[in-house]
Design a protein around this motif. Structure first.
Motif, PDB file in Angstrom:
ATOM      1  N   GLY A  93       0.824  -1.208   0.000  1.00  0.00           N
ATOM      2  CA  GLY A  93       0.000   0.000   0.000  1.00  0.00           C
ATOM      3  C   GLY A  93       0.857   1.258   0.000  1.00  0.00           C
TER       4      GLY A  93
ATOM      5  N   VAL B  24       2.530   1.757  -3.502  1.00  0.00           N
ATOM      6  CA  VAL B  24       1.635   2.306  -4.521  1.00  0.00           C
ATOM      7  C   VAL B  24       1.560   3.825  -4.383  1.00  0.00           C
ATOM      8  N   LYS B  25       1.405   4.274  -3.127  1.00  0.00           N
ATOM      9  CA  LYS B  25       1.333   5.724  -2.884  1.00  0.00           C
ATOM     10  C   LYS B  25       2.613   6.411  -3.353  1.00  0.00           C
TER      11      LYS B  25
ATOM     12  N   LYS C 247       3.079   6.554  -7.224  1.00  0.00           N
ATOM     13  CA  LYS C 247       2.206   7.501  -7.909  1.00  0.00           C
ATOM     14  C   LYS C 247       2.777   8.916  -7.946  1.00  0.00           C
TER      15      LYS C 247
ATOM     16  N   THR D 109       2.286   0.615  -9.371  1.00  0.00           N
ATOM     17  CA  THR D 109       1.052   1.319  -9.022  1.00  0.00           C
ATOM     18  C   THR D 109      -0.126   0.356  -8.901  1.00  0.00           C
ATOM     19  N   ARG D 110       0.101  -0.928  -9.131  1.00  0.00           N
ATOM     20  CA  ARG D 110      -1.005  -1.903  -9.108  1.00  0.00           C
ATOM     21  C   ARG D 110      -0.980  -2.698  -7.803  1.00  0.00           C
ATOM     22  N   LEU D 111      -1.780  -2.220  -6.838  1.00  0.00           N
ATOM     23  CA  LEU D 111      -1.787  -2.801  -5.492  1.00  0.00           C
ATOM     24  C   LEU D 111      -2.134  -4.294  -5.473  1.00  0.00           C
TER      25      LEU D 111
ATOM     26  N   ALA E 237      -2.074  -6.499  -7.823  1.00  0.00           N
ATOM     27  CA  ALA E 237      -1.087  -7.331  -8.503  1.00  0.00           C
ATOM     28  C   ALA E 237       0.150  -7.504  -7.621  1.00  0.00           C
TER      29      ALA E 237
END
Lengths: 537, 85
Positions: free
Chosen positions: B20, B23-24, B27, B45-47, B49
């Motif tokens: 998590g 991903v942040k 981005k 960026t694909r949580l 996955a």
């Protein structure tokens, strides 16, 4: 009176009227539009979902801290996940309405998590379902209309983390669910919030119980419906005692174990079987300082297989969720034996073939245990320690076997964590006296004060008639402890105490003064000891 | 293109929490950031996955960074992986 049994995931007792949790019902049926309209409806709902989740994250931060907040921030990322959205787009393009598309996509991802091989990731299926049902609720235009109006014991099929967070904490006495797992985020939240909870009660938990009086015993994992007067009186008293105790101590859950001058000590727990982990978590143990592996070997007719051991270690590591777990390799000897081990009777078992001596005598048993431990090491934060050490060569030999096991696992392509720390118990006077040498070849020490006392004072622990002589406060023991701590620190390794003496509050000040880094005690001693340490200068 | 690699130290592997956070972090950059483990490649960026990749403690992951801000991203991500994974 009906009594149901489940798994207590957050201790405490709640007594009150039961209320059945119900999810919002569909009030207006949605008008289904073109694929494009459905997709746009999803996008609007996604935006509201993220706004709600951010709001919930802030509420969680206030009520339960950053860890709980991050949970909902991660839910927000899930709602925006490109793969999840692509999946929904495909479904709406193929003519599905937005609600069905979101549910179906959520199930697809939940199924993916459920198919994974570790229990922790499997549990994340519940998180994605929570997110999907939130989006659907918004699409249907329903508000979160389940609210408590009086103090209640909530009963439900299952509660998601966000449903739990939304309930008014001042009215939520406790909750009981038919499904659910002790490693779910809901169970973790209930512990952080200190709300008694039981999961996994099964189909016998009926919604008809709503409106009736219930006693929820989160300590024993029991739910009693319509208790008789005697039971009710008993539980009223138990609850009063528990709450009074907790009032002083529960304020310390989540608090650091630190003295007024800022000196930190780690407070770990001693356990004897995987089922003790729940008590460690509910008492806020910071780790497991002694996991006695004997339970796997004793009281049975044949040796445990490698897989059997692996499962036991793995389950403890997973439940501890990344907190340190120190497993002691089998501490078996003539006084603790099982027939299948074929050990002969000894005149003097306390001084006999036991602990690491026995393990080195039977490298096949020992390596089986080490293999199981290394295989389990990828599921958490594992350290391994050897009992009954008196010589440097014994430790060297044990470490060689660990290396052999690692090489064998690597060759077979089995994953293991190559940062597992190896330590020893210091429980013989010999080990204490050569602790300077031993400290150079291990990663940590843990002092077993029960045996150290019996061996140093030449006093049999089993012989009640000499009990007054078995004094762990003897100056000889205290000076050995000081020496062990000095030698450990000189070599830059930590030292803990895992014997009963660790919980002896009359010595806490002494332990802090000589720089003991970790105290491992029974779970119920954690909070009282933390209170003591926080009051030390 | 920038390449870096890191070994997962978090005992639970790259689970929900570090994933998590990643991903942040990812981005923030314009560059395309991809994690490679063996045959598998997952965009940072694909949580779902990332969590689905089942990256465990002790495994080494190669990261490729491609785009306008790749140099800065590589530097900052190296620190991020060290601290959070």
């Amino acid at each position: 009176m009906i009594e149901l049994h489940g798994t207590g995931v957050s201790s405490g007792i709640a007594i009150g009227q039961m209320v059945a949790f119900s999810e919002g019902k569909e009030t207006v049926s949605r008008n289904i539009g073109t694929p494009e309209q459905e997709w746009n409806d999803f996008l609007s709902a996604q935006e509201i979902t993220c706004a709600e989740l951010s709001h919930l994250a802030e509420k969680a931060r206030k009520d339960a801290g950053d860890e709980a907040a991050l949970l909902f921030e991660t839910h927000c990322e899930m709602a925006q996940d490109p793969d999840f959205c692509d999946c929904i787009k495909e479904l709406t393009d193929s003519g599905k309405d937005a609600v069905s598309a979101v549910m179906e996509a959520g199930e697809q991802f939940a199924a993916m998590f459920e198919s994974m091989d570790d229990a922790y990731t499997k549990e994340r299926a519940a998180d994605i379902r929570d997110v999907a049902s939130r989006i659907c609720r918004i699409l249907r235009g329903e508000s979160e209309d389940f609210a408590l109006s009086a103090p209640s014991v909530v009963i439900a099929e299952d509660l998601s983390p966000s449903q739990t967070m939304q309930l008014d904490k001042s009215l939520l006495l406790g909750f009981a669910t038919r499904k659910g797992s002790p490693v779910s985020h809901t169970a973790i939240l209930s512990r952080i919030l200190g709300i008694p909870a039981i999961v996994g009660l099964g189909d016998k938990l009926l919604s008809d119980f709503a409106g009736k009086c219930g006693i929820l015993d989160g300590i024993e994992g029991k739910l009693i419906i319509e208790p008789d007067t005697e039971t009710l009186t008993y539980y009223n008293e138990t609850k009063a005692a528990f709450d009074a105790e907790k009032a002083g101590l529960s304020a310390l859950i989540g608090k650091e174990t630190v003295t007024k001058s800022g000196k930190r000590t780690k407070l770990y727990c001693n356990i004897g079987s995987p089922s003790d982990v729940d008590k460690v978590l509910s008492n806020d143990g910071e780790g497991i300082g002694l996991f006695r592996s004997e339970f796997l070997f004793l009281g049975r007719d044949s040796a445990p297989t490698e897989d059997e051991q692996f499962e036991a270690y793995k389950s403890v590591l997973e439940k501890m969720d990344g907190k340190p777990v120190i497993v002691r390799t089998m501490d078996i000897g003539a006084d603790k034996k099982a027939d299948y081990l074929g050990l002969s009777d000894e005149e003097n078992p306390a001084l006999g073939l036991r602990g690491l001596r026995l393990s080195l005598e039977h490298p096949d048993w020992f390596k089986r245990q080490l293999r199981a431990l290394y295989r389990a090491s990828v599921y958490g934060n594992l350290s391994v320690m050897f009992p009954m050490v008196a010589n440097v060569w014994e430790v060297e030999k044990a470490k060689d076997l660990c290396r052999e096991v690692q090489i064998e696992l690597k060759m077979s392509g089995i994953p293991y964590c190559n940062t597992v720390k190896l330590g020893i118990m210091i429980e013989t006077p010999a080990a204490a006296l050569i602790s300077g040498e031993l400290a150079k070849i291990v990663d940590f020490f843990s002092v077993g004060t029960n045996d150290l006392t019996q061996y140093t004072l030449a006093c049999d622990r089993q012989n009640g008639s000499i009990a007054p002589h078995l004094d762990p406060h003897h100056p000889a023991i205290l000076s050995l402890l000081k020496m062990i701590a000095e030698n450990a620190h000189q070599a830059g390794i930590p030292v803990g105490i895992c014997g009963e003496l660790g919980a002896d509050e009359s010595l806490t000040e002494f332990f802090l003064a000589i720089g003991i880094d970790e105290l491992s005690v029974s779970p119920s001693c954690v909070l009282p000891l933390r209170k003591n340490i926080r009051n030390q200068a | 293109m920038q390449t870096l690699s890191f070994t997962v130290k978090d005992p639970m592997g790259l689970h929900a929490r570090p994933a998590g956070l990643l991903v942040k972090e990812a981005k923030k950059y314009a560059s395309k950031i991809t994690l490679h483990k063996g045959e598998k490649a997952v965009e940072a960026t694909r949580l779902m996955a990332l969590m689905g990749a089942g990256i465990k403690c002790g495994e080494t992951v190669t990261v490729t960074i491609e785009g306008a801000d790749e140099a800065t991203a590589a530097q900052e991500l190296a620190v991020f992986f060290e601290q959070n994974c």
